[in-house]
Design a protein around this motif. Sequence first.
Motif, PDB file in Angstrom:
ATOM      1  N   ASP A   1      -3.253  -9.271  10.975  1.00  0.00           N
ATOM      2  CA  ASP A   1      -1.861  -8.552  10.865  1.00  0.00           C
ATOM      3  C   ASP A   1      -1.422  -9.033   9.555  1.00  0.00           C
ATOM      4  N   SER A   2      -1.262  -7.950   8.767  1.00  0.00           N
ATOM      5  CA  SER A   2      -0.738  -8.092   7.493  1.00  0.00           C
ATOM      6  C   SER A   2       0.889  -7.650   7.205  1.00  0.00           C
ATOM      7  N   HIS A   3       1.505  -8.389   6.660  1.00  0.00           N
ATOM      8  CA  HIS A   3       2.925  -7.810   6.292  1.00  0.00           C
ATOM      9  C   HIS A   3       3.346  -7.637   5.014  1.00  0.00           C
ATOM     10  N   SER A   4       2.440  -7.267   3.886  1.00  0.00           N
ATOM     11  CA  SER A   4       2.596  -7.134   2.673  1.00  0.00           C
ATOM     12  C   SER A   4       1.239  -6.771   2.007  1.00  0.00           C
ATOM     13  N   VAL A   5       1.399  -5.940   0.885  1.00  0.00           N
ATOM     14  CA  VAL A   5       0.282  -5.591   0.239  1.00  0.00           C
ATOM     15  C   VAL A   5      -0.702  -6.866  -0.197  1.00  0.00           C
TER      16      VAL A   5
ATOM     17  N   SER B   1      -8.815   2.611  -8.025  1.00  0.00           N
ATOM     18  CA  SER B   1      -7.801   3.777  -7.598  1.00  0.00           C
ATOM     19  C   SER B   1      -8.724   4.570  -6.500  1.00  0.00           C
ATOM     20  N   SER B   2      -8.034   5.271  -5.821  1.00  0.00           N
ATOM     21  CA  SER B   2      -8.698   6.033  -4.751  1.00  0.00           C
ATOM     22  C   SER B   2      -9.554   7.230  -5.476  1.00  0.00           C
ATOM     23  N   PRO B   3     -10.900   7.023  -5.144  1.00  0.00           N
ATOM     24  CA  PRO B   3     -11.749   8.054  -5.843  1.00  0.00           C
ATOM     25  C   PRO B   3     -11.828   9.405  -5.139  1.00  0.00           C
TER      26      PRO B   3
ATOM     27  N   GLN C   1      -0.913  -9.727   1.284  1.00  0.00           N
ATOM     28  CA  GLN C   1      -1.646 -10.212   2.450  1.00  0.00           C
ATOM     29  C   GLN C   1      -2.829  -9.384   2.774  1.00  0.00           C
ATOM     30  N   THR C   2      -2.684  -7.982   2.601  1.00  0.00           N
ATOM     31  CA  THR C   2      -3.970  -7.314   2.879  1.00  0.00           C
ATOM     32  C   THR C   2      -4.843  -7.691   1.847  1.00  0.00           C
ATOM     33  N   GLU C   3      -4.683  -7.812   0.847  1.00  0.00           N
ATOM     34  CA  GLU C   3      -5.827  -8.224  -0.385  1.00  0.00           C
ATOM     35  C   GLU C   3      -6.139  -9.700  -0.260  1.00  0.00           C
TER      36      GLU C   3
ATOM     37  N   ASP D   1      -5.398   6.408   8.428  1.00  0.00           N
ATOM     38  CA  ASP D   1      -4.960   7.593   7.789  1.00  0.00           C
ATOM     39  C   ASP D   1      -4.597   7.301   6.337  1.00  0.00           C
ATOM     40  N   LEU D   2      -4.081   8.197   5.743  1.00  0.00           N
ATOM     41  CA  LEU D   2      -3.537   8.357   4.400  1.00  0.00           C
ATOM     42  C   LEU D   2      -2.574   7.480   4.293  1.00  0.00           C
ATOM     43  N   GLY D   3      -2.610   6.517   3.346  1.00  0.00           N
ATOM     44  CA  GLY D   3      -1.646   5.503   3.213  1.00  0.00           C
ATOM     45  C   GLY D   3      -1.676   4.362   4.071  1.00  0.00           C
ATOM     46  N   ALA D   4      -2.898   4.242   4.712  1.00  0.00           N
ATOM     47  CA  ALA D   4      -3.189   3.085   5.448  1.00  0.00           C
ATOM     48  C   ALA D   4      -3.088   1.754   4.734  1.00  0.00           C
ATOM     49  N   GLY D   5      -3.768   1.895   3.485  1.00  0.00           N
ATOM     50  CA  GLY D   5      -3.798   0.606   3.029  1.00  0.00           C
ATOM     51  C   GLY D   5      -5.442   0.528   2.564  1.00  0.00           C
ATOM     52  N   LYS D   6      -6.194   1.515   2.289  1.00  0.00           N
ATOM     53  CA  LYS D   6      -7.714   1.311   2.243  1.00  0.00           C
ATOM     54  C   LYS D   6      -7.852   1.035   0.964  1.00  0.00           C
ATOM     55  N   THR D   7      -7.351   1.807   0.154  1.00  0.00           N
ATOM     56  CA  THR D   7      -7.461   1.386  -1.386  1.00  0.00           C
ATOM     57  C   THR D   7      -6.882  -0.009  -1.965  1.00  0.00           C
ATOM     58  N   GLN D   8      -5.952  -0.392  -1.320  1.00  0.00           N
ATOM     59  CA  GLN D   8      -5.243  -1.650  -1.234  1.00  0.00           C
ATOM     60  C   GLN D   8      -6.408  -2.807  -0.855  1.00  0.00           C
ATOM     61  N   PHE D   9      -7.076  -2.664   0.053  1.00  0.00           N
ATOM     62  CA  PHE D   9      -8.097  -3.337   0.659  1.00  0.00           C
ATOM     63  C   PHE D   9      -9.072  -3.472  -0.442  1.00  0.00           C
TER      64      PHE D   9
ATOM     65  N   SER E   1       6.644  -0.057   7.857  1.00  0.00           N
ATOM     66  CA  SER E   1       6.483   0.400   6.627  1.00  0.00           C
ATOM     67  C   SER E   1       5.586  -0.626   5.829  1.00  0.00           C
ATOM     68  N   ASN E   2       5.785  -2.022   5.912  1.00  0.00           N
ATOM     69  CA  ASN E   2       5.417  -2.846   5.257  1.00  0.00           C
ATOM     70  C   ASN E   2       4.077  -3.691   5.897  1.00  0.00           C
ATOM     71  N   SER E   3       3.789  -3.280   7.062  1.00  0.00           N
ATOM     72  CA  SER E   3       2.866  -4.003   7.964  1.00  0.00           C
ATOM     73  C   SER E   3       1.667  -3.209   8.499  1.00  0.00           C
ATOM     74  N   ARG E   4       0.484  -3.811   8.430  1.00  0.00           N
ATOM     75  CA  ARG E   4      -0.842  -3.029   8.840  1.00  0.00           C
ATOM     76  C   ARG E   4      -1.515  -3.925   9.758  1.00  0.00           C
ATOM     77  N   ARG E   5      -2.233  -3.331  10.768  1.00  0.00           N
ATOM     78  CA  ARG E   5      -3.029  -4.087  11.433  1.00  0.00           C
ATOM     79  C   ARG E   5      -4.615  -3.730  10.866  1.00  0.00           C
TER      80      ARG E   5
ATOM     81  N   VAL F   1     -16.569   2.548   1.394  1.00  0.00           N
ATOM     82  CA  VAL F   1     -16.598   4.072   1.687  1.00  0.00           C
ATOM     83  C   VAL F   1     -15.171   4.100   2.554  1.00  0.00           C
ATOM     84  N   GLU F   2     -14.335   4.990   1.706  1.00  0.00           N
ATOM     85  CA  GLU F   2     -12.817   5.475   2.364  1.00  0.00           C
ATOM     86  C   GLU F   2     -13.307   6.512   3.307  1.00  0.00           C
ATOM     87  N   TRP F   3     -12.556   6.697   4.380  1.00  0.00           N
ATOM     88  CA  TRP F   3     -12.823   7.758   5.351  1.00  0.00           C
ATOM     89  C   TRP F   3     -14.365   7.947   5.703  1.00  0.00           C
ATOM     90  N   ALA F   4     -14.788   6.593   5.939  1.00  0.00           N
ATOM     91  CA  ALA F   4     -16.255   6.385   6.434  1.00  0.00           C
ATOM     92  C   ALA F   4     -16.523   7.201   7.682  1.00  0.00           C
TER      93      ALA F   4
HETATM   94  N1  LIG Z   1       0.777  -4.391   4.357  1.00  0.00           N
HETATM   95  C1  LIG Z   1       0.392  -3.440   3.405  1.00  0.00           C
HETATM   96  N2  LIG Z   1      -0.883  -3.386   3.218  1.00  0.00           N
HETATM   97  C2  LIG Z   1      -1.470  -2.410   2.490  1.00  0.00           C
HETATM   98  N3  LIG Z   1      -0.731  -1.583   1.945  1.00  0.00           N
HETATM   99  C3  LIG Z   1       0.599  -1.436   2.162  1.00  0.00           C
HETATM  100  C4  LIG Z   1       1.335  -2.708   2.957  1.00  0.00           C
HETATM  101  N4  LIG Z   1       2.503  -2.439   3.178  1.00  0.00           N
HETATM  102  C5  LIG Z   1       2.819  -1.354   2.356  1.00  0.00           C
HETATM  103  N5  LIG Z   1       1.674  -0.788   1.847  1.00  0.00           N
HETATM  104  C6  LIG Z   1       1.729   0.443   1.087  1.00  0.00           C
HETATM  105  O1  LIG Z   1       1.013   1.467   1.766  1.00  0.00           O
HETATM  106  C7  LIG Z   1       0.091   2.458   0.495  1.00  0.00           C
HETATM  107  C8  LIG Z   1      -1.095   1.998   0.914  1.00  0.00           C
HETATM  108  O2  LIG Z   1      -1.908   2.979   0.030  1.00  0.00           O
HETATM  109  P1  LIG Z   1      -3.509   3.122  -0.098  1.00  0.00           P
HETATM  110  O3  LIG Z   1      -3.504   4.012  -1.444  1.00  0.00           O
HETATM  111  O4  LIG Z   1      -4.039   1.707  -0.029  1.00  0.00           O
HETATM  112  O5  LIG Z   1      -3.953   4.024   1.012  1.00  0.00           O
HETATM  113  P2  LIG Z   1      -5.180   4.642   1.442  1.00  0.00           P
HETATM  114  O6  LIG Z   1      -5.433   4.221   2.848  1.00  0.00           O
HETATM  115  O7  LIG Z   1      -6.246   4.376   0.589  1.00  0.00           O
HETATM  116  O8  LIG Z   1      -4.951   6.201   1.333  1.00  0.00           O
HETATM  117  P3  LIG Z   1      -5.775   7.579   0.996  1.00  0.00           P
HETATM  118  O9  LIG Z   1      -6.306   7.994   2.221  1.00  0.00           O
HETATM  119  O10 LIG Z   1      -4.683   8.469   0.792  1.00  0.00           O
HETATM  120  O11 LIG Z   1      -6.792   7.049   0.002  1.00  0.00           O
HETATM  121  C9  LIG Z   1       0.744   1.749  -0.837  1.00  0.00           C
HETATM  122  O12 LIG Z   1       1.707   2.377  -1.211  1.00  0.00           O
HETATM  123  C10 LIG Z   1       1.126   0.231  -0.523  1.00  0.00           C
HETATM  124  O13 LIG Z   1       2.005  -0.185  -1.222  1.00  0.00           O
END
Ligand SMILES: Nc1ncnc2c1ncn2[C@@H]1O[C@H](COP(=O)(O)OP(=O)(O)OP(=O)(O)O)[C@@H](O)[C@H]1O
Length: 142
Positions: free
Chosen positions: A6-10, A59-61, A12-14, A35-43, A131-135, A107-110
């Motif tokens: 369980d991540s509660h911030s960007v 950045s998201s390619p 933590q995800t990193e 899904d879109l914005g789930a955090g794949k690129t942050q990972f 909004s700020n948490s991800r499983r 690979v995103e959207w694998a």
């Molecule tokens: N705990 C978290 N972990 C990751 N991202 C988070 C978290 N909380 C908030 N966010 C926000 O969620 C967004 C994640 O964006 P990201 O580009 O990584 O998504 P994505 O899964 O790659 O989407 P896409 O399918 O559009 O490429 C960012 O705006 C980031 O700041």
Amino acid sequence: MPTTFDSHSVDQTEQIAANLALNLRPGDCIALNGDLGAGKTQFVRGLVRAYGGHERAVSSPTFVLLNVYPTPRGPVFHLDAYRISGPADLEALGFEELLQQQGLVVVEWASRVQSLLPPATIHITLTPTSSNSRRIEIFRPD
Ligand SMILES: Nc1ncnc2c1ncn2[C@@H]1O[C@H](COP(=O)(O)OP(=O)(O)OP(=O)(O)O)[C@@H](O)[C@H]1O
Ligand SMILES: [Mg+2]
């Protein structure tokens, strides 16, 4: 069984990505889903940082399909299958060759190119829980 975090911030995800990076080997393939914005690129940023690369370059390619980040541990190949129509497009891009480069292939959207993924692929699913948490579920085949 997947391992769940369980991540509660960007950050933590990193960090979860960085911990995974400790156990990766050249030639490994990682499938990211969510899904879109789930955090794949942050990972991916967390992986690249842990490899000693420039995470700000990540950045998201989505439009170029493939980004390559050089790191001291070898290249990280970052692909996004969101806009491709299927496995044939990824094959045309030379996906099989990328897997032979002794780098890290992510690979995103694998799920859109499932049939091309090697059997040893590490599968990761990110799911927003607020909004700020991800499983983050990480499944690594034996
Ligand atoms: N705990 C978290 N972990 C990751 N991202 C988070 C978290 N909380 C908030 N966010 C926000 O969620 C967004 C994640 O964006 P990201 O580009 O990584 O998504 P994505 O899964 O790659 O989407 P896409 O399918 O559009 O490429 C960012 O705006 C980031 O700041
Ligand atoms: Mg992305």
